[in-house]
Design a protein around this motif. Structure first.
Motif, PDB file in Angstrom:
ATOM      1  N   VAL A 177     -87.717  17.703 -78.030  1.00 54.67           N
ATOM      2  CA  VAL A 177     -88.260  19.011 -78.431  1.00 54.67           C
ATOM      3  C   VAL A 177     -89.738  19.110 -78.049  1.00 54.67           C
ATOM      4  O   VAL A 177     -90.199  20.140 -77.540  1.00 54.67           O
ATOM      5  CB  VAL A 177     -88.069  19.199 -79.955  1.00 54.67           C
ATOM      6  N   PHE A 178     -90.493  18.014 -78.277  1.00 54.80           N
ATOM      7  CA  PHE A 178     -91.915  18.027 -77.940  1.00 54.80           C
ATOM      8  C   PHE A 178     -92.125  18.208 -76.439  1.00 54.80           C
ATOM      9  O   PHE A 178     -92.993  18.997 -76.001  1.00 54.80           O
ATOM     10  CB  PHE A 178     -92.564  16.717 -78.409  1.00 54.80           C
ATOM     11  N   GLU A 179     -91.349  17.497 -75.614  1.00 53.39           N
ATOM     12  CA  GLU A 179     -91.508  17.600 -74.165  1.00 53.39           C
ATOM     13  C   GLU A 179     -91.178  19.012 -73.680  1.00 53.39           C
ATOM     14  O   GLU A 179     -91.849  19.547 -72.784  1.00 53.39           O
ATOM     15  CB  GLU A 179     -90.593  16.582 -73.467  1.00 53.39           C
ATOM     16  N   ARG A 180     -90.185  19.627 -74.244  1.00 57.18           N
ATOM     17  CA  ARG A 180     -89.814  20.984 -73.838  1.00 57.18           C
ATOM     18  C   ARG A 180     -90.934  21.967 -74.169  1.00 57.18           C
ATOM     19  O   ARG A 180     -91.321  22.794 -73.330  1.00 57.18           O
ATOM     20  CB  ARG A 180     -88.530  21.395 -74.532  1.00 57.18           C
ATOM     21  N   LEU A 181     -91.483  21.878 -75.400  1.00 54.44           N
ATOM     22  CA  LEU A 181     -92.580  22.775 -75.782  1.00 54.44           C
ATOM     23  C   LEU A 181     -93.817  22.524 -74.922  1.00 54.44           C
ATOM     24  O   LEU A 181     -94.518  23.473 -74.524  1.00 54.44           O
ATOM     25  CB  LEU A 181     -92.911  22.576 -77.264  1.00 54.44           C
ATOM     26  N   LEU A 182     -94.100  21.232 -74.628  1.00 56.26           N
ATOM     27  CA  LEU A 182     -95.272  20.909 -73.831  1.00 56.26           C
ATOM     28  C   LEU A 182     -95.128  21.429 -72.402  1.00 56.26           C
ATOM     29  O   LEU A 182     -96.092  21.956 -71.817  1.00 56.26           O
ATOM     30  CB  LEU A 182     -95.476  19.385 -73.820  1.00 56.26           C
ATOM     31  N   PHE A 183     -93.930  21.305 -71.830  1.00 53.91           N
ATOM     32  CA  PHE A 183     -93.706  21.806 -70.473  1.00 53.91           C
ATOM     33  C   PHE A 183     -93.874  23.329 -70.419  1.00 53.91           C
ATOM     34  O   PHE A 183     -94.520  23.864 -69.495  1.00 53.91           O
ATOM     35  CB  PHE A 183     -92.310  21.409 -69.995  1.00 53.91           C
ATOM     36  N   ASN A 184     -93.299  24.029 -71.390  1.00 49.62           N
ATOM     37  CA  ASN A 184     -93.442  25.490 -71.419  1.00 49.62           C
ATOM     38  C   ASN A 184     -94.908  25.895 -71.601  1.00 49.62           C
ATOM     39  O   ASN A 184     -95.379  26.855 -70.975  1.00 49.62           O
ATOM     40  CB  ASN A 184     -92.593  26.074 -72.542  1.00 49.62           C
ATOM     41  N   PHE A 185     -95.640  25.160 -72.447  1.00 55.28           N
ATOM     42  CA  PHE A 185     -97.052  25.458 -72.661  1.00 55.28           C
ATOM     43  C   PHE A 185     -97.853  25.223 -71.371  1.00 55.28           C
ATOM     44  O   PHE A 185     -98.730  26.035 -71.013  1.00 55.28           O
ATOM     45  CB  PHE A 185     -97.597  24.574 -73.785  1.00 55.28           C
ATOM     46  N   SER A 186     -97.567  24.119 -70.657  1.00 52.37           N
ATOM     47  CA  SER A 186     -98.282  23.830 -69.408  1.00 52.37           C
ATOM     48  C   SER A 186     -97.979  24.875 -68.342  1.00 52.37           C
ATOM     49  O   SER A 186     -98.874  25.311 -67.607  1.00 52.37           O
ATOM     50  CB  SER A 186     -97.890  22.437 -68.896  1.00 52.37           C
ATOM     51  N   ARG A 187     -96.743  25.305 -68.255  1.00 58.10           N
ATOM     52  CA  ARG A 187     -96.371  26.310 -67.245  1.00 58.10           C
ATOM     53  C   ARG A 187     -97.009  27.657 -67.553  1.00 58.10           C
ATOM     54  O   ARG A 187     -97.499  28.341 -66.639  1.00 58.10           O
ATOM     55  CB  ARG A 187     -94.858  26.418 -67.213  1.00 58.10           C
ATOM     56  N   ASP A 188     -97.069  28.026 -68.830  1.00 58.68           N
ATOM     57  CA  ASP A 188     -97.638  29.320 -69.187  1.00 58.68           C
ATOM     58  C   ASP A 188     -99.151  29.363 -68.991  1.00 58.68           C
ATOM     59  O   ASP A 188     -99.722  30.443 -68.787  1.00 58.68           O
ATOM     60  CB  ASP A 188     -97.306  29.658 -70.647  1.00 58.68           C
ATOM     61  N   ASN A 189     -99.816  28.187 -69.081  1.00 60.68           N
ATOM     62  CA  ASN A 189    -101.273  28.152 -68.967  1.00 60.68           C
ATOM     63  C   ASN A 189    -101.748  27.490 -67.680  1.00 60.68           C
ATOM     64  O   ASN A 189    -102.940  27.123 -67.563  1.00 60.68           O
ATOM     65  CB  ASN A 189    -101.859  27.384 -70.159  1.00 60.68           C
ATOM     66  N   ASP A 190    -100.868  27.362 -66.697  1.00 58.24           N
ATOM     67  CA  ASP A 190    -101.205  26.818 -65.375  1.00 58.24           C
ATOM     68  C   ASP A 190    -101.828  25.423 -65.462  1.00 58.24           C
ATOM     69  O   ASP A 190    -102.805  25.108 -64.777  1.00 58.24           O
ATOM     70  CB  ASP A 190    -102.160  27.774 -64.627  1.00 58.24           C
ATOM     71  N   PHE A 191    -101.268  24.557 -66.340  1.00 57.22           N
ATOM     72  CA  PHE A 191    -101.701  23.162 -66.418  1.00 57.22           C
ATOM     73  C   PHE A 191    -100.749  22.311 -65.589  1.00 57.22           C
ATOM     74  O   PHE A 191     -99.570  22.648 -65.417  1.00 57.22           O
ATOM     75  CB  PHE A 191    -101.691  22.630 -67.862  1.00 57.22           C
ATOM     76  N   ASP A 192    -101.297  21.171 -65.097  1.00 58.42           N
ATOM     77  CA  ASP A 192    -100.437  20.179 -64.457  1.00 58.42           C
ATOM     78  C   ASP A 192     -99.736  19.398 -65.575  1.00 58.42           C
ATOM     79  O   ASP A 192    -100.374  18.662 -66.333  1.00 58.42           O
ATOM     80  CB  ASP A 192    -101.282  19.241 -63.588  1.00 58.42           C
ATOM     81  N   TYR A 193     -98.418  19.540 -65.661  1.00 55.04           N
ATOM     82  CA  TYR A 193     -97.674  18.980 -66.791  1.00 55.04           C
ATOM     83  C   TYR A 193     -97.822  17.461 -66.881  1.00 55.04           C
ATOM     84  O   TYR A 193     -98.106  16.915 -67.957  1.00 55.04           O
ATOM     85  CB  TYR A 193     -96.200  19.371 -66.672  1.00 55.04           C
ATOM     86  N   LEU A 194     -97.637  16.743 -65.774  1.00 56.48           N
ATOM     87  CA  LEU A 194     -97.683  15.285 -65.810  1.00 56.48           C
ATOM     88  C   LEU A 194     -99.081  14.780 -66.145  1.00 56.48           C
ATOM     89  O   LEU A 194     -99.248  13.788 -66.884  1.00 56.48           O
ATOM     90  CB  LEU A 194     -97.206  14.711 -64.472  1.00 56.48           C
ATOM     91  N   GLU A 195    -100.113  15.425 -65.596  1.00 56.08           N
ATOM     92  CA  GLU A 195    -101.480  15.014 -65.926  1.00 56.08           C
ATOM     93  C   GLU A 195    -101.774  15.264 -67.408  1.00 56.08           C
ATOM     94  O   GLU A 195    -102.376  14.418 -68.093  1.00 56.08           O
ATOM     95  CB  GLU A 195    -102.457  15.789 -65.048  1.00 56.08           C
ATOM     96  N   PHE A 196    -101.349  16.420 -67.893  1.00 63.09           N
ATOM     97  CA  PHE A 196    -101.539  16.750 -69.308  1.00 63.09           C
ATOM     98  C   PHE A 196    -100.805  15.735 -70.193  1.00 63.09           C
ATOM     99  O   PHE A 196    -101.315  15.274 -71.222  1.00 63.09           O
ATOM    100  CB  PHE A 196    -101.015  18.173 -69.550  1.00 63.09           C
TER     101      PHE A 196
END
Length: 561
Positions: free
Chosen positions: A456-475
């Motif tokens: 659940v945490f990874e899914r929310l984090l991925f959606n948050f990174s995509r919505d705010n133009d963050f690099d998911y793996l770096e974040f």
């Protein structure tokens, strides 16, 4: 009223015994062995081991080839009352100073003669019987030579046949012949090789129970002995453990089953934690009787005809603590006998208790240092103990549990993160972190893998990174480093002691949250399938043969839009 007092005299006496302040260490663990006087291979009588106790009873199965599984000892109420009578009428010798089995037997027999419980002319016969060989379950019934058999028969004939009215003509020197028990104070090779010793702590002591029937006694020969210091009595015990207690019951012929049940009763009492402490601290006969009365107060009776006594009750998975029962007698709590209604209001929780591991030290990394000291002696054995064929099934189970978890959650992570983390990453992460955790955390049996909250945490984090133009793996890397830094601070400040305030409510709350999230996701996917593949509401079964579908090549000059 017949109920003159809310507290029985036995309970008051036990409170006095256990409530005394004593600087001596706590009584050690007891290993109790029941030996019965039986005829072996149709020859002379020998002491044969038939049962043993540490916490639960183990019996020699019929055929005498193997031990039964540990089970709760079921006793008849009559045998407990008979045992109480034995303690009342027999010889009680506490803090005896002796260093060998012949010395112990001689002192017991002399005491019985002095008190008028045994005729002096029976002294040699009783002594001869008590010094017979002891055959333990670890020993096989090896064939003996004709010379040994002849020697045994000749010694028995000298003992029991005499022209002068059958009186024994055996001296003490004859009792130490090779046909009798090995009365050396050193353990035998079979005792030293016994693997059962691994189940006992190093400071364990033994309690030996000897029961049997003989044809030369008219009244029972009963003795309860506590040695001042535990002594190795040769081959008396199955394992090389010094003996502290000895209970002897020899009686006339015809009551072997009764003697057997009395032996089981005293052996079960010696494995009971409260009576165990009373036996070590008792000062006279009345203290032992009070211990039996206390045991009877706590006994639950099952009516006959409503259960099968032959059924063995397996030990419970979690044993009830005896601390509350002990504290009742050591002071601080109101005494309540069996059947009384408790008056405490109870308390909720179900937390971890105030154990040593969850006590705050107040020093920098104090808890970590204590954990290392506590775990270091067992660090190597946690690994080389697994090099055993019996551990193979556990190893396969842990492997399969880890692999299937990594595959399942790896696939779900791939769907949730658009394959930025998938099955391969889940495999690699589980292998690396699992190896490091097993080597440095001192817990090689712990299974590490992804779980529902992580997904659940990874899914929310991925959606948050995509919505705010963050690099998911770096974040994700910076989050991992920050979590590691927080863990180091928690370890250095002994913050893990706060875990003792957590209850099952916290765990069940998180479990409920995760369950609802997965249930919601399941319905969400079903609804999405309905959007992509809508249901044809105008479909009619009668028109099923009227539908047709065909693909035709395009004619010249036609294009597809």
């Amino acid at each position: 009223s017949i109920f003159t007092s809310a507290v029985s005299p036995a309970a008051e006496r036990i409170r006095f015994i256990l409530g005394e302040e004593d600087d001596s260490p706590a009584p050690p663990q007891l290993f109790t062995e029941l030996d019965e006087l039986l005829a072996v291979d149709g020859q002379e009588m020998e002491w044969k081991e038939t049962a043993r106790w540490i916490k639960f009873e183990e019996k020699v199965e019929q055929g005498g080839e193997r031990w039964s599984k540990p089970h709760v000892a079921t006793l008849s109420l009559h045998s407990l009352f008979e045992l109480r009578t034995c303690i009342e009428k027999g010889s009680i010798m506490l803090d005896m100073e002796a260093s060998s089995l012949p010395q112990v037997v001689e002192m017991i027999v002399d005491n019985q003669i002095e008190t008028g419980l045994l005729k002096s002319e029976l002294k040699d016969k009783v002594t001869y019987t008590l010094l017979r060989k002891h055959r333990h379950q670890t020993k096989k019934s090896n064939l003996r030579s004709l010379a040994d058999i002849g020697k045994t028969v000749s010694s028995a004939s000298r003992m029991f046949t005499n022209p002068d009215n059958g009186s024994p003509a055996m001296t003490h020197r004859n009792l130490t012949s090779t046909s009798l028990n090995d009365i050396s104070d050193k353990p035998e090779k079979d005792q030293l090789k016994n693997k059962f010793m691994k189940k006992l702590p190093r400071d364990a002591e033994a309690s030996n129970v000897l029961v049997g029937e003989v044809d030369f006694l008219e009244s029972p020969f009963i003795a309860f002995v506590r040695l001042q210091q535990a002594v190795m009595l040769g081959a008396l015990t199955e394992v090389p453990v010094p003996t502290r207690f000895l209970f002897i019951l020899l009686g006339p012929k015809g009551k072997a089953k009764s003697y057997h049940e009395i032996g089981r009763a005293i052996a079960t009492l010696m494995s009971d934690e409260v009576f165990h402490d009373i036996a070590y601290k008792a000062k006279d006969r009345q203290d032992l009787i009070a211990g039996i009365d206390e045991f009877l107060d706590e006994v639950i009776v099952l009516p006959p005809g409503e259960w099968d006594p032959a059924i063995r009750i397996e030990p419970p998975k979690s044993l009830p603590s005896s601390d509350k029962r002990k504290n009742m007698y050591s002071g601080g709590e109101n005494l309540q006998m069996n059947g009384d209604t408790p008056h405490d209001g109870g308390h909720g929780g179900g937390g971890h208790g105030d154990c040593e591991e969850l006590q705050r030290t107040g020093r920098f990394c104090g808890g970590l240092i204590k954990d290392i000291k506590r775990k270091a002696p067992f660090f190597a054995s946690d690994f080389y103990d697994a090099l055993n064929i019996q551990a193979l099934s556990a190893i396969l189970f842990i492997y399969l549990a880890t692999v299937t978890n990594a595959i399942t959650f790896g696939g779900l992570l791939g769907d949730a993160t658009e394959n930025m983390q998938g099955v391969l990453e889940s495999f690699l992460g589980t292998a690396v972190t699992g190896a490091i955790f097993c080597l440095f955390a001192g817990q090689p049996l712990t299974i590490l893998s992804s779980t529902g909250p992580v997904l659940v945490f990874e899914r929310l984090l991925f959606n948050f990174s995509r919505d705010n133009d963050f690099d998911y793996l770096e974040f994700r890397l910076w989050i991992g480093l920050w979590s590691a830094f927080q863990c180091l601070i928690l370890v250095a400040t002994d913050a893990s002691f706060l875990v003792k305030y957590f209850t099952r409510f916290t765990e069940e709350g998180f479990s409920s949250l995760i369950s609802f999230i997965f249930i919601y996701d399941a319905f969400k996917k079903m609804i999405k399938l309905a959007d992509h593949y809508p249901i044809n509401s105008e479909f009619k079964v009668d028109y099923i043969t009227h539908y047709s579908c065909a693909c035709e090549p395009l004619g010249p000059g036609k294009r597809v839009f």
